[in-house]
Design a protein around this motif. Structure first.
Motif, mmCIF file in Angstrom:
data_model
loop_
_atom_site.group_PDB
_atom_site.id
_atom_site.type_symbol
_atom_site.label_atom_id
_atom_site.label_comp_id
_atom_site.label_asym_id
_atom_site.label_seq_id
_atom_site.Cartn_x
_atom_site.Cartn_y
_atom_site.Cartn_z
ATOM 1 N N UNK A 63 28.090 72.890 57.827
ATOM 2 C CA UNK A 63 27.502 73.339 56.563
ATOM 3 C C UNK A 63 28.230 74.549 55.982
ATOM 4 N N UNK A 64 28.953 75.280 56.828
ATOM 5 C CA UNK A 64 29.699 76.443 56.352
ATOM 6 C C UNK A 64 30.869 76.079 55.448
ATOM 7 N N UNK A 65 31.331 74.836 55.536
ATOM 8 C CA UNK A 65 32.512 74.440 54.775
ATOM 9 C C UNK A 65 32.253 74.607 53.284
ATOM 10 N N UNK A 66 33.155 75.328 52.604
ATOM 11 C CA UNK A 66 33.019 75.560 51.171
ATOM 12 C C UNK A 66 34.232 76.281 50.636
ATOM 13 N N UNK A 67 34.105 76.919 49.483
ATOM 14 C CA UNK A 67 35.253 77.605 48.863
ATOM 15 C C UNK A 67 35.826 78.741 49.708
ATOM 16 N N UNK A 68 35.047 79.232 50.655
ATOM 17 C CA UNK A 68 35.498 80.329 51.504
ATOM 18 C C UNK A 68 36.159 79.816 52.784
ATOM 19 N N UNK A 69 36.475 78.511 52.806
ATOM 20 C CA UNK A 69 36.977 77.877 54.028
ATOM 21 C C UNK A 69 38.439 77.445 53.896
ATOM 22 N N UNK A 70 39.130 77.521 55.013
ATOM 23 C CA UNK A 70 40.451 76.914 55.160
ATOM 24 C C UNK A 70 40.309 75.804 56.199
ATOM 25 N N UNK A 71 40.807 74.613 55.890
ATOM 26 C CA UNK A 71 40.708 73.493 56.827
ATOM 27 C C UNK A 71 42.096 72.908 57.067
ATOM 28 N N UNK A 72 42.559 73.013 58.308
ATOM 29 C CA UNK A 72 43.806 72.375 58.720
ATOM 30 C C UNK A 72 43.493 70.948 59.155
ATOM 31 N N UNK A 73 44.253 69.992 58.640
ATOM 32 C CA UNK A 73 44.105 68.592 59.044
ATOM 33 C C UNK A 73 45.496 68.079 59.416
ATOM 34 N N UNK A 74 45.607 67.512 60.617
ATOM 35 C CA UNK A 74 46.913 67.060 61.089
ATOM 36 C C UNK A 74 46.845 65.591 61.503
ATOM 37 N N UNK A 75 47.855 64.842 61.100
ATOM 38 C CA UNK A 75 48.003 63.450 61.516
ATOM 39 C C UNK A 75 49.490 63.147 61.539
ATOM 40 N N UNK A 76 50.001 62.732 62.700
ATOM 41 C CA UNK A 76 51.444 62.489 62.811
ATOM 42 C C UNK A 76 51.881 61.410 61.819
ATOM 43 N N UNK A 77 51.165 60.312 61.773
ATOM 44 C CA UNK A 77 51.490 59.244 60.823
ATOM 45 C C UNK A 77 51.090 59.619 59.408
ATOM 46 N N UNK A 78 50.097 60.502 59.321
ATOM 47 C CA UNK A 78 49.578 60.887 58.010
ATOM 48 C C UNK A 78 48.601 59.897 57.433
ATOM 49 N N UNK A 85 39.979 60.984 55.792
ATOM 50 C CA UNK A 85 38.614 61.161 55.288
ATOM 51 C C UNK A 85 38.134 62.596 55.491
ATOM 52 N N UNK A 86 38.502 63.201 56.609
ATOM 53 C CA UNK A 86 38.115 64.592 56.866
ATOM 54 C C UNK A 86 38.718 65.526 55.826
ATOM 55 N N UNK A 87 39.966 65.311 55.483
ATOM 56 C CA UNK A 87 40.630 66.135 54.466
ATOM 57 C C UNK A 87 39.967 65.941 53.106
ATOM 58 N N UNK A 88 39.626 64.716 52.808
ATOM 59 C CA UNK A 88 38.974 64.413 51.530
ATOM 60 C C UNK A 88 37.635 65.130 51.422
ATOM 61 N N UNK A 89 36.838 65.066 52.470
ATOM 62 C CA UNK A 89 35.528 65.719 52.470
ATOM 63 C C UNK A 89 35.670 67.228 52.357
ATOM 64 N N UNK A 93 34.397 69.693 49.164
ATOM 65 C CA UNK A 93 33.478 70.806 49.342
ATOM 66 C C UNK A 93 34.071 72.142 48.900
ATOM 67 N N UNK A 94 35.299 72.097 48.402
ATOM 68 C CA UNK A 94 35.910 73.303 47.860
ATOM 69 C C UNK A 94 36.803 74.059 48.810
ATOM 70 N N UNK A 95 36.979 73.533 50.026
ATOM 71 C CA UNK A 95 37.844 74.206 51.003
ATOM 72 C C UNK A 95 39.307 74.046 50.607
ATOM 73 N N UNK A 96 40.128 74.967 51.060
ATOM 74 C CA UNK A 96 41.578 74.879 50.893
ATOM 75 C C UNK A 96 42.107 74.071 52.065
ATOM 76 N N UNK A 110 47.493 63.319 49.885
ATOM 77 C CA UNK A 110 46.734 63.213 48.631
ATOM 78 C C UNK A 110 45.553 64.188 48.620
ATOM 79 N N UNK A 111 45.085 64.568 49.798
ATOM 80 C CA UNK A 111 43.923 65.443 49.909
ATOM 81 C C UNK A 111 44.295 66.784 50.551
ATOM 82 N N UNK A 112 45.550 67.172 50.395
ATOM 83 C CA UNK A 112 46.045 68.421 50.976
ATOM 84 C C UNK A 112 46.493 69.371 49.878
#
Length: 322
Positions: A63-78, A85-89, A93-96, A110-112
């Motif tokens: 629930x903390x995820x929002x404009x004040x959040x940074x979210x790293x998402x990694x996938x070798x294949x991408x 889907x995690x990056x999209x969500x 929610x306004x995270x970077x 596309x969602x980075x």
């Protein structure tokens, strides 16, 4: 783009008002994130953090995820569906969002908000691998947010780590061959580690042995070994211990002492013996998994050769619907 420039872009988000940094991925990519997560858990005074397998992040989004959040998402294949889907969500929610992949045409991008295309395959330049990239960015970001005072030591560590890894790989060639000869017929391994290295303890078990060699394996935190797992210790069970350098080394040493007394099949991979103490002691512990990853790759490669089981063969992954 250099990591310093990426950090500048991070700090532009929400006018630099950042209160949490999250890491989400699957499998080996999730393992690569553990050192950065552990670093923030250990060093951050105000910034909170989280480390999630992507499908859980999707279904139980913090629930903390929002404009004040940074979210790293990694996938070798991408293109790992759960990671995309995690990056999209997170972005919705306004995270970077910071996407890391080897594939410049990845769906993840596309969602980075920040797109990192990392290099892969050159074991002599580990600073260009996602584990090191994220640790560098995370340490610099914490310095911007809270004034973390060990950036010069970190920078020196990143300058040294490639040479340390190259020398360590040369050092373990004979040892890894002997390991493979001795253990090629073992059906099960227990993997111990602690601190920033526990992510790779988990990763070596589930990726290198279970996925790539179809062997049973169990990761055990060195600090938890005496709280249940040590009851199965005997002379016939093989153990691999990643002996870290840094504050949690006593946990590994305690487990090793017991194993030497009651066990027989013990392989110790010691970061100090392999030269990690060339990095300043105030930050060296965060470099343990970078070293261990490269060294343990040699162990799995030699094992695969003698078992005549290619590291690339799969029974289910990419073969059947799941």
């Amino acid at each position: 783009m250099e990591n310093k420039a990426i950090v500048k872009n991070i700090m532009k988000h929400n006018n630099g008002k950042i209160s949490n940094i999250y890491f989400t991925a699957c499998g080996g990519s999730l393992v690569d994130m553990y050192p950065s997560y552990y670093f923030l858990q250990s060093e951050a005074e105000k910034v909170s953090t989280g480390w999630y397998t992507a499908n859980e992040f999707v279904h139980v989004t913090p629930k903390k995820i929002g404009p004040h959040s940074i979210v790293f998402v990694c996938s070798h294949s991408g293109n790992t569906p759960e990671a995309v889907e995690a990056a999209k969500i997170a972005q919705e929610k306004g995270a970077f969002t910071i996407g890391l992949t080897f594939n410049p045409k990845a769906e993840l991008l596309k969602y980075s908000d920040e797109k990192i295309i990392y290099e892969w395959g050159n074991e002599d330049e580990v600073v260009n691998n996602p584990m090191a990239i994220m640790l560098d960015i995370t340490s610099q970001t914490l310095d911007e947010l809270e004034g973390y005072g060990k950036l010069s030591e970190f920078a020196d560590g990143f300058k040294r780590i490639d040479t340390i890894v190259t020398n360590a790989l040369a050092q373990v060639q004979d040892r890894t061959k002997e390991f493979a000869k001795k253990y090629q017929n073992e059906p099960m391994f227990y993997i111990l580690g602690s601190g920033a290295s526990f992510g790779h303890t988990y990763g070596f078990a589930i990726c290198s042995l279970m996925e790539m060699q179809w062997l049973d394996a169990s990761p055990i935190h060195s600090g938890e070994y005496f709280h249940g797992p040590f009851e199965v210790t005997d002379k016939d069970k093989p153990y691999i211990v990643m002996e870290s350098i840094g504050r949690t080394r006593p946990l590994d040493e305690r487990a090793i002492k017991f194993l030497k007394k009651y066990g027989n099949k013990i392989e110790i991979v010691d970061a100090k013996e392999l030269g990690l103490d060339l990095i300043d002691s105030s930050v060296a512990e965060y470099f343990n998994p970078i070293l261990f990853y490269s060294v343990l790759c040699e162990y799995r490669a030699k094992l695969a050769d003698l078992r005549n089981h290619s590291l690339d063969v799969r029974r289910y992954m990419g073969k059947v619907e799941y």
